[in-house]
Design a protein around this motif. Structure first.
Motif, PDB file in Angstrom:
ATOM      1  N   ASP A 269     -11.932  -4.730  -3.780  1.00 45.16           N
ATOM      2  CA  ASP A 269     -13.152  -4.011  -3.376  1.00 45.16           C
ATOM      3  C   ASP A 269     -14.405  -4.641  -4.002  1.00 45.16           C
ATOM      4  O   ASP A 269     -15.329  -3.936  -4.432  1.00 45.16           O
TER       5      ASP A 269
ATOM      6  N   TYR B 167      -6.965  -4.863  10.364  1.00 41.93           N
ATOM      7  CA  TYR B 167      -6.282  -4.387  11.559  1.00 41.93           C
ATOM      8  C   TYR B 167      -6.272  -5.459  12.659  1.00 41.93           C
ATOM      9  O   TYR B 167      -5.453  -5.404  13.561  1.00 41.93           O
TER      10      TYR B 167
ATOM     11  N   LEU C  33       0.855  -1.193   0.000  1.00 38.48           N
ATOM     12  CA  LEU C  33       0.000   0.000   0.000  1.00 38.48           C
ATOM     13  C   LEU C  33       0.892   1.244   0.000  1.00 38.48           C
ATOM     14  O   LEU C  33       1.844   1.347   0.768  1.00 38.48           O
TER      15      LEU C  33
ATOM     16  N   LEU D 293      -3.370  -2.068  -8.875  1.00 37.45           N
ATOM     17  CA  LEU D 293      -3.201  -1.472 -10.199  1.00 37.45           C
ATOM     18  C   LEU D 293      -4.356  -0.517 -10.444  1.00 37.45           C
ATOM     19  O   LEU D 293      -5.514  -0.834 -10.174  1.00 37.45           O
TER      20      LEU D 293
ATOM     21  N   SER E 152      -3.519  10.476   2.244  1.00 42.33           N
ATOM     22  CA  SER E 152      -4.039   9.112   2.030  1.00 42.33           C
ATOM     23  C   SER E 152      -4.037   8.770   0.541  1.00 42.33           C
ATOM     24  O   SER E 152      -4.368   9.613  -0.302  1.00 42.33           O
TER      25      SER E 152
END
Ligand code: C2E
Ligand code: MG
Ligand code: MG
Length: 742
Positions: free
Chosen positions: A642, A720, A522, A580, A534
């Protein structure tokens, strides 16, 4: 004996009376004038004496002494008897007895007398005896005084802490014990020794002799310092003082006083040494001090130079020597102040070189730097003295033009463009490089330094968009694009070359084994002024501006290099998933680029996974399919990121040869209390299973979420709950730790 004639003896009857009388008179005179006392003692009583006798004992006349017992002439009866005892053997033999005795005068005082006594008739002591007496008291006193003096002298001689020697006829006639001790001899050993045997150096001796003679002959005292040899061969330093015993008669010899001054000399030498050492120290200290002073002076100079240098470094660009941003800001503030005070115009030109990066990349930084220096010079020579040409960094320059209005600024910009046509000769390269410029005017476009330079920067950016090698005036319309987007876009242009990007890695955990086999790379961007930005915010901007291509290539290369590094470090077989962008995906060269990177680093393609978004398929499914096929052909696996947020159809998914579905974290977030989400997630898992695809759940934060996913047969989880995305080194340690525990 004045009574002799007054009392003629009865034997005179046969002799010539006159002759006898004359003889007697002569005797009487003789006695009276004698310097010695004479007395006739009979039966221990003085019968007659002469005047001198009376004088000695303190009587006015001899007559007064007649009849006095001779005991009273002695200090005591025992004295008197002792005299008798010692005199008798002589007297009885008819000899003269001689003695020196303490006698007593009439007044009781004692005195020394020299006595002689003789019997008149040894056969008949009763006839009496004749005694003579001489007063030797003074002589005796003088003698005892002399004795004292002699004793004192002897004591001095024997006990003086100094050597004393008497010298005569070439040798020592006498010396005191101290001298012998001083020279290591036994008592008496130095007697008759020739002094030159004691002197270490014969030459010194003859010199001493000569001098000595000269001085002594003149009756002077003579002093010298000489080294003496002791009996054991060692040497001592002596101070010698000589004097003739009798100045009138040198043959009597001389007395020598010798003092051992070895210790004193040594002390003196030590003192001299200490003194010279001290002097040396003082000299050294003085030298040191002057060096210190000189050093201090130099240090002060250096400090001043340092300060100048620090000031220079803080205000100037070290490469070109042009003012930097700080100095530009200061000068701008002053110029803006003057412009507002006088209502005079002021222009700021933001200049960025076109394709400068290309020069750097293809010819190296050295050439790039040299080119920047030359450009700096050319810019400087194109403007007036009072204008400021500053370098902000990289290939960006800002010109501050006090007094310049729009026309003036445009003229300067044209002049700079004109100047850029002339090629630069750097080493053996002939380079032509054009600038893109943006112009901002005071007060129209801004009234402070930041606003003005930002406006000029935005205008410059538009000049670039409009085909480069040109200039644009700032217009408010240019701002239409969100200021933030513009800012990011501008900042992104430099982010790569300024090394502001970093990759973080988030582990992906296999839910069947609990092992970690892969990580997602990331992108992280830390901007010095804008802070952390971000990727969700800047990736779309980079996509818009096309910068995503360069950035994406960097991400791929860095992730693959990292893999190689980890493998080298023995981290084992770990895969990496790289995101990508759709823009990248539509690049026809993508598969070759990916393949090249893999080949260059020698990393096997099955260790790389590429994450695509649903948008990829939606926009242009046909070309997408071709690219995916080519990637698959290279052995690279693809996953759908996603999943569930886009519009991809199941039929499409099947065609795409997608290896894995990543269930979007928005579904996972609420599975604990949202039955819809639970239903969707389990449907996605089952569907993927049916299509032969694996599933990864994104954003797993709790144990409950994990438990649910496990029961549903989800293959992998990321979130997390296991770990946040970690910097490369932290990831490696995390992995080692994790493996120890699982
Ligand atoms: P993504 O690919 O879906 O990445 C997952 C995002 O979820 C990451 O955010 C990650 O930090 C975050 N995340 C992971 N676990 C959890 C969790 O348990 N809870 C929550 N709330 N979030 C979690 P990040 O790093 O901010 O990245 C955002 C997006 O930016 C990424 O979404 C990806 O689409 C994009 N991106 C990131 N790096 C790159 C890149 O190198 N290239 C491209 N093209 N896009 C990238
Ligand atoms: Mg992703
Ligand atoms: Mg995702």
């Amino acid at each position: 004996m004045s009574h002799l004639l007054d009392d003629p003896p009865h034997m005179l009857e046969h002799a010539d009376t006159a002759a006898i009388l004359r003889l007697l008179r002569e005797h009487q005179t003789l006695l009276d004038s004698a310097g010695i006392g004479v007395a006739l003692i009979r039966q221990r009583v003085l019968e007659r004496c002469n005047q001198r006798y009376a004088d000695i004992f303190g009587y006015p006349t001899p007559q007064e002494m007649a009849g006095i017992s001779s005991v009273s002439f002695h200090p005591s009866r025992s004295n008197f008897r002792a005299l008798g005892r010692s005199a008798y053997p002589f007297l009885s033999q008819g000899q003269t007895f001689k003695t020196e005795r303490l006698m007593q005068r009439k007044n009781g005082r004692l005195f020394w007398g020299s006595l002689t006594g003789r019997l008149i008739n040894p056969q008949d002591p009763s006839e009496g005896s004749i005694w003579t007496i001489d007063d030797i008291d003074e002589h005796k006193q003088a003698q005892s005084l002399l004795g004292n003096v002699m004793r004192e002298k002897q004591l001095l001689f024997d006990h003086a802490a100094i050597g004393i020697a008497f010298y005569r006829d070439g040798k020592i006639t006498r010396c005191n014990p101290h001298l012998e001790q001083m020279l290591g001899y036994r008592i008496g050993e130095l007697q008759d020794v020739a002094p030159h045997c004691l002197i270490s150096d014969t030459q010194a001796w003859s010199l001493l002799q000569q001098k000595n003679q000269g001085f002594l002959l003149h009756g002077l005292r003579f002093d010298a310092e000489v080294s003496l040899r002791r009996k054991d061969g060692t040497h001592i330093d002596c101070e010698i003082r000589c004097k003739l015993l009798d100045a009138a008669d040198p043959t009597q010899g001389s007395v020598w006083i010798l003092e051992d001054i070895t210790t004193r000399k040594q002390a003196q030498q030590q003192l001299t040494q200490i003194q010279s050492r001290l002097e040396q120290q003082v000299r050294e200290r003085t030298q040191e001090l002057s060096t210190t002073v000189a050093n201090l002076h130099r240090e002060v100079q250096d400090r001043l130079q340092d300060q100048e240098r620090i000031y220079w470094l803080a205000h100037y660009d070290p490469l070109t020597g042009l003012p930097n941003r700080t100095l530009l800001a200061q000068r701008s503030a002053a110029a803006i102040q003057t412009a507002s005070d006088n209502s005079s115009p002021l222009a700021v030109i933001f200049l960025d070189l076109d394709h400068f990066k290309h020069v750097n990349d293809s010819l190296g930084h050295k050439v790039g730097d040299a080119l920047l220096v030359e450009i700096g010079k050319r810019l400087r020579s194109a403007v007036r003295e009072r204008d400021t040409v500053a370098r902000l960094g990289g290939d960006e320059f800002v010109l501050l033009l006090p007094g310049a209005n729009a026309q003036g600024a445009a003229r300067v910009a044209e002049k700079l463009q004109q100047a850029a046509l002339q090629p630069y000769q750097i080493e053996r390269h002939e380079l032509t490089i054009a600038p893109s410029m943006g112009i901002a005017l005071h007060p129209r476009d801004g009234t402070d330094f930041d606003t003005l330079t930002q406006a000029a920067d935005v205008a410059m950016y538009h000049a670039k968009l409009d085909g480069r090698n040109t200039f644009r005036f700032y217009t408010p319309e240019m701002q239409a694009k969100s200021l933030r987007a513009l800012q990011l876009e501008n900042a992104l242009r430099r982010a790569l070359e300024r090394n502001q990007f970093q990759l973080h890695y988030q582990p992906q955990v296999c839910l069947h084994t609990g092992h970690i086999h892969s990580a997602e790379a990331l992108l992280r961007w830390q901007h010095p002024e804008l802070g952390f930005i971000s990727p969700a915010e800047f990736i779309p901007v980079a996509e818009d501006s096309g910068q995503i291509l360069q950035i994406g290539e960097w991400v791929l290369r860095t992730a693959v290099e990292q893999l190689k590094h980890w493998r080298g470090k023995g981290l084992g077989k770990i895969k990496v998933a790289v995101n990508l962008s759709a823009i990248q995906f539509h690049q026809p060269q993508l598969p070759e680029m990916v393949n090249r990177i893999l080949t260059e680093s020698g990393i096997s393609p099955d260790l790389l996974e590429l994450e695509l978004t649903e948008g990829v398929a939606v926009q242009d499914p046909r070309t997408a399919t071709v690219t995916m096929d080519r990637l698959n052909a290279h052995g690279i696996r693809l996953s759908m990121d996603d999943f569930g947020t886009g519009y991809s159809s199941l039929s499409q998914l099947k065609r795409f040869q997608i290896y894995k579905l990543k269930i979007d974290q928005s579904f996972i977030r609420d599975i604990d209390h949202d039955s819809n989400d639970r239903a969707i997630v389990s449907a996605i898992i089952r569907m993927a299973q049916a299509l032969g695809m694996r599933t990864t759940a994104e954003g797993v934060e709790t144990q409950e979420q994990l438990d649910f996913l496990r029961t549903q047969g989800c293959d992998e989880a990321q979130g997390y709950h296991f770990s946040r995305p970690l910097a490369a080194s932290d990831f490696a340690s995390f992995l080692q730790q994790y493996r120890l525990q699982h």
